[in-house]
Design a protein around this motif. Sequence first.
Motif, PDB file in Angstrom:
ATOM      1  N   ALA A 177       0.815  -1.211   0.000  1.00 36.09           N
ATOM      2  CA  ALA A 177       0.000   0.000   0.000  1.00 36.09           C
ATOM      3  C   ALA A 177       0.853   1.268   0.000  1.00 36.09           C
ATOM      4  CB  ALA A 177      -0.936   0.007   1.210  1.00 36.09           C
ATOM      5  N   LEU A 178       2.117   1.141   0.426  1.00 33.86           N
ATOM      6  CA  LEU A 178       3.005   2.303   0.480  1.00 33.86           C
ATOM      7  C   LEU A 178       3.718   2.569  -0.843  1.00 33.86           C
ATOM      8  CD1 LEU A 178       4.644   1.766   3.999  1.00 33.86           C
ATOM      9  CD2 LEU A 178       2.852   3.406   3.393  1.00 33.86           C
ATOM     10  N   LYS A 179       3.589   1.675  -1.811  1.00 30.95           N
ATOM     11  CA  LYS A 179       4.325   1.816  -3.067  1.00 30.95           C
ATOM     12  C   LYS A 179       4.059   3.136  -3.794  1.00 30.95           C
ATOM     13  CE  LYS A 179       5.613  -0.737  -7.217  1.00 30.95           C
ATOM     14  NZ  LYS A 179       5.470  -2.022  -7.971  1.00 30.95           N
ATOM     15  N   PRO A 180       2.814   3.617  -3.850  1.00 30.38           N
ATOM     16  CA  PRO A 180       2.573   4.893  -4.553  1.00 30.38           C
ATOM     17  C   PRO A 180       3.272   6.091  -3.911  1.00 30.38           C
ATOM     18  CG  PRO A 180       0.510   3.682  -4.241  1.00 30.38           C
ATOM     19  CD  PRO A 180       1.549   3.006  -3.411  1.00 30.38           C
ATOM     20  N   TYR A 181       3.684   5.942  -2.648  1.00 31.66           N
ATOM     21  CA  TYR A 181       4.292   7.069  -1.950  1.00 31.66           C
ATOM     22  C   TYR A 181       5.818   7.084  -2.074  1.00 31.66           C
ATOM     23  CZ  TYR A 181      -0.339   7.243   0.165  1.00 31.66           C
ATOM     24  OH  TYR A 181      -1.694   7.315   0.349  1.00 31.66           O
ATOM     25  N   ILE A 182       6.398   6.054  -2.684  1.00 30.35           N
ATOM     26  CA  ILE A 182       7.859   5.960  -2.766  1.00 30.35           C
ATOM     27  C   ILE A 182       8.442   7.127  -3.559  1.00 30.35           C
ATOM     28  CG2 ILE A 182       9.761   4.618  -3.749  1.00 30.35           C
ATOM     29  CD1 ILE A 182       8.227   2.088  -3.003  1.00 30.35           C
ATOM     30  N   LEU A 183       7.884   7.390  -4.740  1.00 31.65           N
ATOM     31  CA  LEU A 183       8.428   8.454  -5.592  1.00 31.65           C
ATOM     32  C   LEU A 183       8.263   9.839  -4.971  1.00 31.65           C
ATOM     33  CD1 LEU A 183       9.891   8.848  -8.273  1.00 31.65           C
ATOM     34  CD2 LEU A 183       7.664   9.186  -9.365  1.00 31.65           C
ATOM     35  N   PRO A 184       7.045  10.222  -4.530  1.00 33.88           N
ATOM     36  CA  PRO A 184       6.930  11.559  -3.929  1.00 33.88           C
ATOM     37  C   PRO A 184       7.748  11.728  -2.652  1.00 33.88           C
ATOM     38  CG  PRO A 184       4.828  10.370  -3.846  1.00 33.88           C
ATOM     39  CD  PRO A 184       5.740   9.573  -4.694  1.00 33.88           C
ATOM     40  N   LEU A 185       7.868  10.653  -1.849  1.00 35.07           N
ATOM     41  CA  LEU A 185       8.666  10.749  -0.626  1.00 35.07           C
ATOM     42  C   LEU A 185      10.143  10.944  -0.976  1.00 35.07           C
ATOM     43  CD1 LEU A 185       8.843  10.638   2.435  1.00 35.07           C
ATOM     44  CD2 LEU A 185       9.000   8.142   2.290  1.00 35.07           C
ATOM     45  N   SER A 186      10.617  10.238  -1.984  1.00 38.45           N
ATOM     46  CA  SER A 186      12.005  10.394  -2.411  1.00 38.45           C
ATOM     47  C   SER A 186      12.267  11.817  -2.896  1.00 38.45           C
ATOM     48  CB  SER A 186      12.336   9.394  -3.533  1.00 38.45           C
ATOM     49  OG  SER A 186      12.186   8.068  -3.094  1.00 38.45           O
ATOM     50  N   ILE A 187      11.332  12.354  -3.669  1.00 43.68           N
ATOM     51  CA  ILE A 187      11.478  13.731  -4.158  1.00 43.68           C
ATOM     52  C   ILE A 187      11.504  14.709  -2.993  1.00 43.68           C
ATOM     53  CG2 ILE A 187      10.312  15.572  -5.451  1.00 43.68           C
ATOM     54  CD1 ILE A 187       9.343  13.421  -7.401  1.00 43.68           C
ATOM     55  N   GLY A 188      10.634  14.497  -2.016  1.00 43.72           N
ATOM     56  CA  GLY A 188      10.596  15.387  -0.854  1.00 43.72           C
ATOM     57  C   GLY A 188      11.897  15.362  -0.075  1.00 43.72           C
ATOM     58  N   ILE A 189      12.469  14.164   0.112  1.00 44.65           N
ATOM     59  CA  ILE A 189      13.729  14.044   0.840  1.00 44.65           C
ATOM     60  C   ILE A 189      14.847  14.766   0.096  1.00 44.65           C
ATOM     61  CG2 ILE A 189      15.513  12.404   1.565  1.00 44.65           C
ATOM     62  CD1 ILE A 189      13.237  10.409   2.141  1.00 44.65           C
ATOM     63  N   LEU A 190      14.889  14.603  -1.223  1.00 39.42           N
ATOM     64  CA  LEU A 190      15.942  15.230  -2.021  1.00 39.42           C
ATOM     65  C   LEU A 190      15.826  16.753  -2.022  1.00 39.42           C
ATOM     66  CD1 LEU A 190      15.987  12.696  -4.977  1.00 39.42           C
ATOM     67  CD2 LEU A 190      17.868  13.133  -3.394  1.00 39.42           C
ATOM     68  N   VAL A 191      14.598  17.258  -2.157  1.00 41.79           N
ATOM     69  CA  VAL A 191      14.400  18.711  -2.125  1.00 41.79           C
ATOM     70  C   VAL A 191      14.845  19.277  -0.782  1.00 41.79           C
ATOM     71  CG1 VAL A 191      12.669  20.542  -2.149  1.00 41.79           C
ATOM     72  CG2 VAL A 191      12.564  18.728  -3.852  1.00 41.79           C
ATOM     73  N   ALA A 192      14.463  18.600   0.303  1.00 39.65           N
ATOM     74  CA  ALA A 192      14.860  19.063   1.636  1.00 39.65           C
ATOM     75  C   ALA A 192      16.381  19.040   1.790  1.00 39.65           C
ATOM     76  CB  ALA A 192      14.205  18.187   2.704  1.00 39.65           C
ATOM     77  N   LEU A 193      17.013  17.996   1.257  1.00 38.39           N
ATOM     78  CA  LEU A 193      18.471  17.875   1.345  1.00 38.39           C
ATOM     79  C   LEU A 193      19.175  19.056   0.687  1.00 38.39           C
ATOM     80  CD1 LEU A 193      21.104  16.273   1.914  1.00 38.39           C
ATOM     81  CD2 LEU A 193      20.713  15.076  -0.248  1.00 38.39           C
ATOM     82  N   PHE A 194      18.715  19.448  -0.502  1.00 43.11           N
ATOM     83  CA  PHE A 194      19.372  20.542  -1.208  1.00 43.11           C
ATOM     84  C   PHE A 194      19.014  21.902  -0.606  1.00 43.11           C
ATOM     85  CE2 PHE A 194      20.023  17.277  -4.398  1.00 43.11           C
ATOM     86  CZ  PHE A 194      21.259  17.613  -4.913  1.00 43.11           C
ATOM     87  N   LEU A 195      17.839  22.019  -0.023  1.00 42.95           N
ATOM     88  CA  LEU A 195      17.442  23.289   0.566  1.00 42.95           C
ATOM     89  C   LEU A 195      18.259  23.632   1.810  1.00 42.95           C
ATOM     90  CD1 LEU A 195      13.526  23.315   0.239  1.00 42.95           C
ATOM     91  CD2 LEU A 195      15.200  24.636  -1.081  1.00 42.95           C
TER      92      LEU A 195
END
Length: 638
Positions: free
Chosen positions: A154-172
């Motif tokens: 059930a968590l599979k659809p959230y993998i891509l957006p969560l990864s994007i969120g982590i990366l954006v936060a990392l660069f910010l």
Amino acid sequence: MAKDVVIGVAGEPGEEDRTHLPTRFGTLALGSVGVVYGDIGTSPLYALREALSAAAAGGAPTSEMVYGVVSLILWALIVIVTAKYVLLIMRADNHGEGGILSLMALAQSALGHSVLLVPVLGVAGAALFYGDAIITPAISVLSAVEGLDLITPALKPYILPLSIGILVALFLVQSKGTARVASWFGPIMVGWFVVLALGGLLRVVQDPTILAAINPIHGFRFLESHGSAGLIALGAVFLAVTGAEALYADMGHFGRRPIQVAWVALVLPSLALNYLGQGDLLLAEPQKLENPFFLLYPDWALLPMVVLGTIATVIASQAVITGAYSLTQQAIQLGLLPRMTVLRTSETEKGQIYIPRINFLLLLAVLMLVVVFKTSSGLASAYGIAVTGTMVITTILAFLVIWRVWGWSPVMASLLIVPFLLIDSIFLLANGLKIVQGGWIPLAVGGVLMTVMLTWRRGVRLLAERAKREEVPTTDFIRMIEARPVERVQGTAVFLTSDPSHTPSALLHNLKHNKVLHQKNVILSVVTEDTPRVNRSRRTEVARLSDDFLRITLRFGFMEVPNVPRALPACRKQGFQFDVMKTSFFLSRRALRPSLKSEMPRWQDQLFIWLSRRASDASEHFGIPTGRAVEVGTQITI
């Protein structure tokens, strides 16, 4: 008559302008685990899976495949990382510093700047590093977050957006600096490697048959019996050693010995045990090839392992992002890139820098990769070729250093280097088979950046030659001023120039339009040496050209920020009483126009002009207060 009298070299003998590093060996080794080994430490998340998936071609891996691939991974860690980098390449340091551009500068100082091969190799290696820098955060974070799918589909659809969120936060958060967070990197990564070792050890203890993979014969048999599929799998095997360049690149931050001890005592055993454990799992249950890393651990540990893996991949990404900043600063100082805004994020740690333009471009490229490829498996094909290309170049430059700097004969240097070069070339060929599947991405990024660097280097050289033809020799200018005095104004004028033997254009134009000179005039040149840092005893050299003119040379290493106002007070002992509030800095601002008879092709001419218009101001680059800077504009065709 003009006279050229060298007054002296200012500074404090023996004092190094170096990064403040912890003094205790254990602290250095711990820090190296957190920064140096983040990339290679997260490879178990995907390396064995991708290599066996390539070998099995969609089916279940056979025991022969498992033994062969695990054996290849273990010996890649031993030969490429341990023998080549830990024992050999790390000895080719440039005054304690490592990295592809540092190695290039070392080879260039031995062979001379007229040898074009050395800068071309250095530029190519640096360009490929940027390709690695955009893929590492994307594949590392995706591979860790994908573990959520094993907890519940059930968590599979959230993998891509969560990864994007982590990366954006990392660069910010990059603009805030990493000094505080980095203090946690070491302990967290030590915990990560301990968990890697425990996961593999518990499995191997239950069934030690996988230990047979230590025999390299299994790897050779696998390659011999699987043809092109084996070669493709070999390209994926290389994923296990991505990050090996970091051992060399970050040597200046921690020192050779702490990095070597951390590798032998902790990192290598942990990686080997984990790969052996994953291999043992797949021998018993080949259907678990979907994600053997997370399935190596019990169900109750899945969520903690996903969290810990995500943290580890963020740390790995941080290391490569910081490396991109350092590489960019070196490239600017070595004249390979136009000036950019470099911000210091720590008052004490000299290595803590932040380059807004590079940060934005990296974030944009990483997000594009994540959105296009969507999974870590999709990105795996694009990963290895950039790193293998950099390793081949490092090996070639190392040969030049061993031959010309260490003084070995060409035959002995070849006997040492050729075996490593052969292995690197085989891996490069194997990864070259994946160009269509995504390997073209780092090559395209590297090709664009290499074109930019070579264009900038050539354009700057042509511009300097053009300016030299039009400028008046300094001694002739001073002689003319003494023969025909002009009106003087209070204060000191500092004229920056790249060629102190010729009168700066800003000085000529100031005299032409304002008809005055200052009471004291300084012709200042800033020289970037082929060493990472310059001892303060060699920082400043002062020569008196006449009663009213001084020539000052400031020397900086290619890893230093060339702050002119901070360096000039050291000249007071040599007769130059520097007071920033009574000094005006004159800089030339050149408006470039394309020439009909340019020595560069039309497209390269236009590219150089475009780059020069986007370079940061010289006053900002040299730390000159804006209220004390005077820019004199001229138009030049090139």
